[in-house]
Design a protein around this motif. Structure first.
Motif, PDB file in Angstrom:
ATOM      1  N   ALA A   1      -0.112   3.092  14.120  1.00 20.85           N
ATOM      2  CA  ALA A   1      -1.452   2.694  13.767  1.00 20.85           C
ATOM      3  C   ALA A   1      -2.112   1.822  14.800  1.00 20.85           C
ATOM      4  O   ALA A   1      -3.252   2.091  15.320  1.00 20.85           O
ATOM      5  N   ILE A   2      -1.353   0.731  14.908  1.00 22.11           N
ATOM      6  CA  ILE A   2      -1.828  -0.310  16.055  1.00 22.11           C
ATOM      7  C   ILE A   2      -1.697   0.175  17.537  1.00 22.11           C
ATOM      8  O   ILE A   2      -2.806   0.074  18.292  1.00 22.11           O
ATOM      9  N   GLU A   3      -0.746   0.899  17.764  1.00 17.80           N
ATOM     10  CA  GLU A   3      -0.539   1.591  19.272  1.00 17.80           C
ATOM     11  C   GLU A   3      -1.949   2.589  19.546  1.00 17.80           C
ATOM     12  O   GLU A   3      -2.431   2.341  20.576  1.00 17.80           O
ATOM     13  N   ASN A   4      -2.257   3.250  18.316  1.00 14.85           N
ATOM     14  CA  ASN A   4      -3.351   4.274  18.430  1.00 14.85           C
ATOM     15  C   ASN A   4      -4.680   3.457  18.639  1.00 14.85           C
ATOM     16  O   ASN A   4      -5.296   3.738  19.414  1.00 14.85           O
ATOM     17  N   LYS A   5      -4.820   2.438  17.729  1.00 13.83           N
ATOM     18  CA  LYS A   5      -6.053   1.852  17.656  1.00 13.83           C
ATOM     19  C   LYS A   5      -6.133   1.192  19.326  1.00 13.83           C
ATOM     20  O   LYS A   5      -7.247   0.874  19.522  1.00 13.83           O
ATOM     21  N   MET A   6      -4.928   0.560  19.509  1.00 14.65           N
ATOM     22  CA  MET A   6      -5.181  -0.145  20.953  1.00 14.65           C
ATOM     23  C   MET A   6      -5.885   0.868  22.140  1.00 14.65           C
ATOM     24  O   MET A   6      -6.494   0.929  22.992  1.00 14.65           O
TER      25      MET A   6
ATOM     26  N   GLN B   1       4.536   6.948   2.690  1.00 11.92           N
ATOM     27  CA  GLN B   1       5.649   5.707   3.122  1.00 11.92           C
ATOM     28  C   GLN B   1       5.973   6.255   4.678  1.00 11.92           C
ATOM     29  O   GLN B   1       6.575   5.308   5.389  1.00 11.92           O
ATOM     30  N   ASP B   2       5.645   7.367   5.165  1.00 12.86           N
ATOM     31  CA  ASP B   2       6.262   7.801   6.541  1.00 12.86           C
ATOM     32  C   ASP B   2       5.086   7.291   7.712  1.00 12.86           C
ATOM     33  O   ASP B   2       5.316   7.272   8.853  1.00 12.86           O
TER      34      ASP B   2
ATOM     35  N   LEU C   1       0.678  -1.160   0.042  1.00 16.77           N
ATOM     36  CA  LEU C   1       0.024   0.134  -0.128  1.00 16.77           C
ATOM     37  C   LEU C   1       1.084   1.133  -0.089  1.00 16.77           C
ATOM     38  O   LEU C   1       0.599   2.338  -0.541  1.00 16.77           O
ATOM     39  N   LYS C   2       2.018   1.127   0.671  1.00 16.81           N
ATOM     40  CA  LYS C   2       3.005   2.380   0.726  1.00 16.81           C
ATOM     41  C   LYS C   2       3.502   2.466  -0.757  1.00 16.81           C
ATOM     42  O   LYS C   2       3.807   3.704  -1.181  1.00 16.81           O
ATOM     43  N   GLU C   3       4.056   1.379  -1.289  1.00 20.98           N
ATOM     44  CA  GLU C   3       4.752   1.435  -2.483  1.00 20.98           C
ATOM     45  C   GLU C   3       3.750   1.896  -3.661  1.00 20.98           C
ATOM     46  O   GLU C   3       4.093   2.760  -4.818  1.00 20.98           O
ATOM     47  N   GLY C   4       2.447   1.678  -3.465  1.00 19.54           N
ATOM     48  CA  GLY C   4       1.579   2.005  -4.448  1.00 19.54           C
ATOM     49  C   GLY C   4       0.753   3.179  -4.256  1.00 19.54           C
ATOM     50  O   GLY C   4      -0.348   3.548  -4.964  1.00 19.54           O
ATOM     51  N   THR C   5       1.153   4.161  -3.250  1.00 18.87           N
ATOM     52  CA  THR C   5       0.956   5.359  -2.875  1.00 18.87           C
ATOM     53  C   THR C   5      -0.532   5.410  -2.318  1.00 18.87           C
ATOM     54  O   THR C   5      -1.258   6.462  -2.543  1.00 18.87           O
TER      55      THR C   5
END
Length: 113
Positions: A94-99, A87-88, A79-83
């Motif tokens: 994301a997981i820590e935020n969702k937790m 990338q950053d 998903l990062k390579e495909g824009t």
């Protein structure tokens, strides 16, 4: 694997590099290609379901769980390579935020099951 204490994004990078090296990304990373990768992730979930349902043993259950994780972190890197994703942005963050969000929700998030 060099360091058993790598973060999720480091593992994802290595998993994705292996997928690229093995020819699984010899196409443009467009929406249809991403959708096919999501479908493969879904099929791995079904394989785990069957391993548990049919009591195929802990080794197969853990192998199927590993397949899900591998396909997921590979997809995130794609998903990062495909824009589709900057990338950053990091899966770890994301997981820590969702937790954190989930920890603040009410019991069962208001659902019955």
């Amino acid at each position: 694997m060099e360091n058993k204490y790598m973060n999720l994004d480091e593992i994802g990078y290595l998993v994705h590099r292996t997928s690229v090296d093995k020819g699984f990304y010899d196409h443009e990373i467009d929406v249809n290609f991403v959708l096919s990768k999501i479908a493969l992730l879904h099929s791995e979930c079904s394989e785990l379901l069957e391993a548990v349902r049919k009591d195929k043993g802990q080794t197969e259950i853990m192998d199927e769980a590993a397949d899900i994780f591998i396909r997921l972190v590979d997809l995130v890197e794609a998903l990062k390579e495909g824009t589709f994703v900057d990338q950053d942005l990091l899966l770890q963050d994301a997981i820590e935020n969702k937790m954190r969000v989930n920890s603040e929700r009410p019991k069962k998030h208001g659902n019955l099951a």
